[in-house]
Structure formats: structure tokens, C-alpha cells
Design an enzyme around this catalytic site. Structure first.
Site, short mmCIF file in Angstrom:
data_model
loop_
_atom_site.label_atom_id
_atom_site.label_comp_id
_atom_site.label_asym_id
_atom_site.label_seq_id
_atom_site.Cartn_x
_atom_site.Cartn_y
_atom_site.Cartn_z
N GLY A 215 0.82 -1.21 0.00
CA GLY A 215 0.00 0.00 0.00
C GLY A 215 0.85 1.26 0.00
CB SER A 216 0.13 4.62 1.27
OG SER A 216 -1.01 4.81 0.46
CB THR A 217 4.39 1.47 3.61
OG1 THR A 217 4.13 0.21 2.98
CG2 THR A 217 3.48 1.62 4.82
CG PHE A 218 6.06 0.56 -2.98
CD1 PHE A 218 7.04 -0.40 -2.78
CD2 PHE A 218 5.99 1.20 -4.21
CE1 PHE A 218 7.94 -0.71 -3.79
CE2 PHE A 218 6.89 0.90 -5.22
CZ PHE A 218 7.87 -0.07 -5.01
CE LYS A 219 0.48 6.48 -1.91
NZ LYS A 219 -0.71 7.11 -1.28
#
Length: 491
Positions: A215-219
Site C-alpha cells: 500500500g502507501s508505505t511503498f510511496k
């Protein structure tokens, strides 16, 4: 007469030589086959005829050996078995060994030739020595904080020391007690069957051997790629991103959980986790540079061991532009273990350098002498130091005033990133709540811990902020435990 005696003596000498050759053949050439023969119980009896060495945390054993008085005399015991199961694994007289009990079996069982004062002779004689000990890198306080934080939840926690790669905590929930598998009675078979039928899969090491959409942790990875590639040069410059954003070559419109994401600078997009901004950035960076950055962080590495094998975290390199947009926000085929995402946070904290994680500090003989010690770990540069400094700034903003305020620790600098990962058919599954972070005490010269937390049964109605609500408090507890404790003297 003398001639006949001489012939008989010569014949007896030939028979003796043949006997010696055959004995050597059986004991040397054929020995492995006999050792592995299912009918040969001598090896098994010898294996369990002495206490097994121990696995140590902060200098104290979390394993033991119990004398049963039976043919297979010693059974494995575990202290706080469920808490340490993702590290120790089990050592069963019926089902073998897993995790550290498997990779360090030679030392623990006393068969490693290096346990002998004369290793070369020990290797040739294939002797058995008193079991040695395995000193882990774990910090007891951090492990306890992670385990208690996940109590009653399904998920995992991984914590590492950014500057070295030492694994400080590794927890998976729900867990199990490895001691129920130690012996060879009927109860062991029943426990094995029960554990394998359990739909929650308590024997699965979710921290190192299960991959999730990050999810957004990959940002964090996408931001690193965009900054390194020069796609973004100013954290406060507008990104010219529409809201919603139409995926390239499709009519699919990507939206945000937060309001006000149109055209926002990278700083605000990171702080409030704007999907549209990062999807567009991933497309602008391009698949080759995105894949290269992900690989530098540790994705697509099937050889990672700590020392037991870790599931491969993946970033798909065969995607079109629309799929790349989704991959860049941690969806589509992007998958990561919690340990991998802790490595991502650690790289940011460590000036862009990624240290390979490891779980064993050293191995010891029964008398305390060192058999082997952890050497210098491989290192690679995931991003430029200047990019890492900018990402630290962005992650600190998330904790100070963004979606990660629940991770704030008084007297420390904390950086973090929340995430909620959709999954299941048509994204129908309960979203996974993520939080990745690092922390540095005000008196520390460098960050002391990087953490990744995933909660599988997070609140589905809280959108992007669920990572901050469900996972961030667990990460905070682990980081506080590391910052407040110092490692015990290790043997």
C-alpha cells in the site's frame, strides 16, 4: 609342509585385507547411506541422547532441554514459546526442525565440526560434541512490545537496527507454542494436525515469510526514485497532478482518500498520502528506474537469508503504464514482507544505505568459546544521501502533523509513513493497515531502530488513516522499547 603353511598364511592375509577393505568401505563410503536409512535408530538416539544447545536473547536462553528418561532422552523446551516462535521455529523428534533450530542445527545438536578443539579431525571423525549456543541479535524489550502490541490481532512486526542490519524484533500473530511439537507421543501428532488445520495459520512466519501489498508505505520507494531521477527537484513545488488521475491508456480514474490532493507539492502529497500524485510520479520515473530503485531497497531478491530464508518481495518489471501507476502506490503486483519494509525505513534512516538484515550475532561452544561471529554485512546504496535526507524530512512531517501522529515519542525524532493496502477479489478484503518508521533519541548520534508493522484485521472504514490508527501505536511501543533499553551483556 612349510610350503602349505606359507600358502595358508598368505591366504589368511588376503582374507584379512579383504575384511579390512570391506570394513573401510562400510564405515567410510557407505556410512551416509546407513546413517540415512530409516531403520537405523542409532543416529536418532544419539541425537537426542544429550541436551541441545540454546538460543539466547539478551544473553539469556529462550530454549531448554528436558530429560524424559526415554530412548529419545531429551526433548526441546521453550520459554515464552509463542513470542519467539517466528525466530526459533521448532525442534521436533517427529517433524524435524525449522527456522533457527534448522539453520543452526549443527551447532545446537553438537554435530558441527567447528565445535571440536580440532575442527579438521572433528570433520573426519564425524563426532558429536556438547551442543553449542546461538546468540541472537534480538532485544527482549522490543520483542515483548511487538508481541503485546499484536495481542488479539493478526499481523506481524519487524524491527532492525539501521546502521548494522541487526534484527531487533520479529513477531508474527497469531502464533503457537513450539514445545507442543517437541516429543514423539500421540499428543504431538494431534497438535500438528490441529495447527495445520487452523485457518489462521499460526505456524506461518508472517514477518519474514508472508508477502502483502504494501500500500502507501511503498510511496517511500516511489519518492526516492522520483527524487533520484530528478522528476521532483523541489519538495514544495506543485506536481501538476489532476484529482482524480486517469490511469494512462485507460478510462479508470484513480482517486484519493484525502481531500485537496490536486496539484499538491510532494511534501503535502507524502504527508497526506495522495495516491494520484505518486501514481503519476511512478509513470514519469518509468518502469526501469522504478524497478532499479525497488531492487536497490531489496525487492526481487530471492536469495535473502537471515540466516533462514525470507520470502521474496516483488516489484513487477513487466507492466504497462497503467499498471506501473498502481504498482507505484503499492498495489497491483507489488508485494513485500514486513521485514522488507523495515529495510526500506532503515535505508532512509541510514543515509540511503541498506544493510542486509541478520538474526545471529555469533555461535558459541558449550564452554563459551566463540565458534563463529557475524562479520561485515553486505551494503548497497538505495538512494543518494541527499535523497535520504529529504525523505527523513518528509517522514518526520508525517508523524508531526500528518497521518502518523500516533507514533510520536517525546524526547525523540520519529519519521513514519502510513498505509492501507487493498486486497482480495475486487478489493473486497479487509484492508491491511501498515506503518513503517524509524526513531532516533535526542541524545543518539544516529537512528537506533526502524520498524514495519502490518495488521491484517484493521478497521476497513478508516481509509488511509487506519495505518496510523491500527499499526502506528504498535510501532511506537517497539521504538520506545529500543530507545529506552540498552542491550544486555552478551556471552
Amino acid at each position: 609342509m612349510t610350503r602349505h603353511i606359507r600358502h595358508a598364511a598368505f591366504f589368511c592375509a588376503l582374507l584379512l585385507a579383504a575384511l579390512l577393505v570391506n570394513a573401510a568401505r562400510v564405515q567410510v563410503v557407505e556410512a551416509p547411506a546407513y546413517d540415512d536409512n530409516i531403520a537405523n535408530r542409532r543416529t536418532t538416539i544419539a541425537r537426542y541422547g544429550q541436551p541441545r544447545g540454546n538460543i539466547l536473547v539478551d544473553g539469556a536462553p529462550v530454549t531448554g532441554s528436558q530429560d524424559t528418561g526415554e530412548h529419545l532422552r531429551y526433548e526441546r523446551t521453550y520459554t515464552n514459546g509463542p513470542m519467539y516462535a517466528p525466530v526459533t521455529g521448532y525442534a521436533s523428534q517427529v517433524y524435524g526442525t525449522t527456522l533457527l533450530e534448522h539453520t543452526e542445527d549443527g551447532v545446537l545438536a553438537g554435530t558441527d565440526p567447528l565445535l571440536s578443539p580440532f575442527p579438521l579431525w572433528g570433520a573426519a571423525a564425524r563426532g558429536r560434541y556438547p551442543g553449542g549456543d546461538v546468540v541472537t541479535t534480538l532485544r527482549r524489550a522490543a520483542q515483548e512490545a511487538a508481541y503485546e502490541g499484536l495481542a488479539g490481532r493478526k499481523g506481524a512486526v519487524a524491527a532492525i537496527e539501521p546502521s548494522t542490519g541487526r534484527v531487533l524484533a520479529l513477531v508474527s500473530a497469531p502464533s503457537y507454542d513450539p514445545s507442543v511439537l517437541s516429543g514423539n507421543g500421540s499428543a504431538v501428532a494431534r497438535s500438528w494436525s490441529t495447527l495445520n488445520r487452523d485457518p489462521d495459520r499460526p505456524m506461518l512466519n508472517r514477518a519474514a515469510r508472508k508477502t502483502y501489498p504494501p500500500g502507501s508505505t511503498f510511496k517511500v520507494v516511489t519518492a526516492a526514485a522520483a527524487l533520484d531521477a530528478g522528476v521532483v527537484e523541489d519538495l514544495d513545488a506543485k506536481t501538476r497532478t489532476p484529482d482524480p488521475y486517469t490511469l494512462p491508456g485507460t478510462r479508470t480514474r484513480l482517486t484519493n482518500a484525502s481531500e485537496g490532493c490536486k496539484n499538491v507539492p510532494l511534501r503535502k502529497a507524502f504527508e497526506w498520502s495522495c495516491n494520484t500524485v505518486f501514481a503519476k510520479l511512478g509513470v514519469e520515473v518509468g518502469v526501469d528506474r522504478m524497478a532499479a530503485t525497488a531492487s536497490a531497497f531489496g525487492f526481487n531478491d530471492a536469495e535473502l537469508k537471515i540466516p533462514y530464508s525470507v520470502a521474496e518481495s516483488t516489484f513487477d518489471t513487466r507492466v504497462d503504464r497503467a499498471q506501473l501507476a498502481l504498482s507505484s502506490i503499492g498495489q497491483y503486483n507489488t508485494r513485500a514482507t514486513p521485514l522488507q519494509m523495515a529495510m526500506v525505513a532503515a535505508a532512509v534512516a541510514n543515509g540511503g544505505q541498506v544493510r542486509s538484515p541478520y538474526l545471529v550475532e555469533r555461535t558459541l561452544r558449550a564452554g563459551g568459546g566463540t565458534v563463529a561471529a557475524a562479520g561485515s554485512r553486505p551494503m548497497r546504496q538505495a538512494m543518494r544521501p541527499s535523497t535520504a535526507a529529504q525523505l527523513r524530512e518528509l517522514m518526520v512531517d508525517v508523524v508531526r502533523e500528518g497521518t502518523g501522529t500516533n507514533a510520536w515519542i517525546p524526547g525523540a525524532t520519529v519519521g513514519g509513513k502510513t498505509g492501507t493496502a487493498q486486497h482480495g477479489l475486487g478489493n473486497s478484503g479487509t484492508p491491511y493497515a501498515w506503518f513503517v518508521s524509524w526513531a532516533q533519541g535526542d541524545r543518539d548520534v544516529e537512528p537506533k531502530v526502524a520498524v514495519a508493522v502490518v495488521v491484517e484485521d484493521a478497521d476497513a472504514d478508516r481509509g488511509e488513516i487506519s495505518g496510523g490508527g491500527d499499526a502506528a501505536p504498535i510501532a511506537r511501543a517497539v521504538m520506545e522499547a529500543v530507545l529506552k533499553s540498552s542491550p544486555e551483556p552478551r556471552r
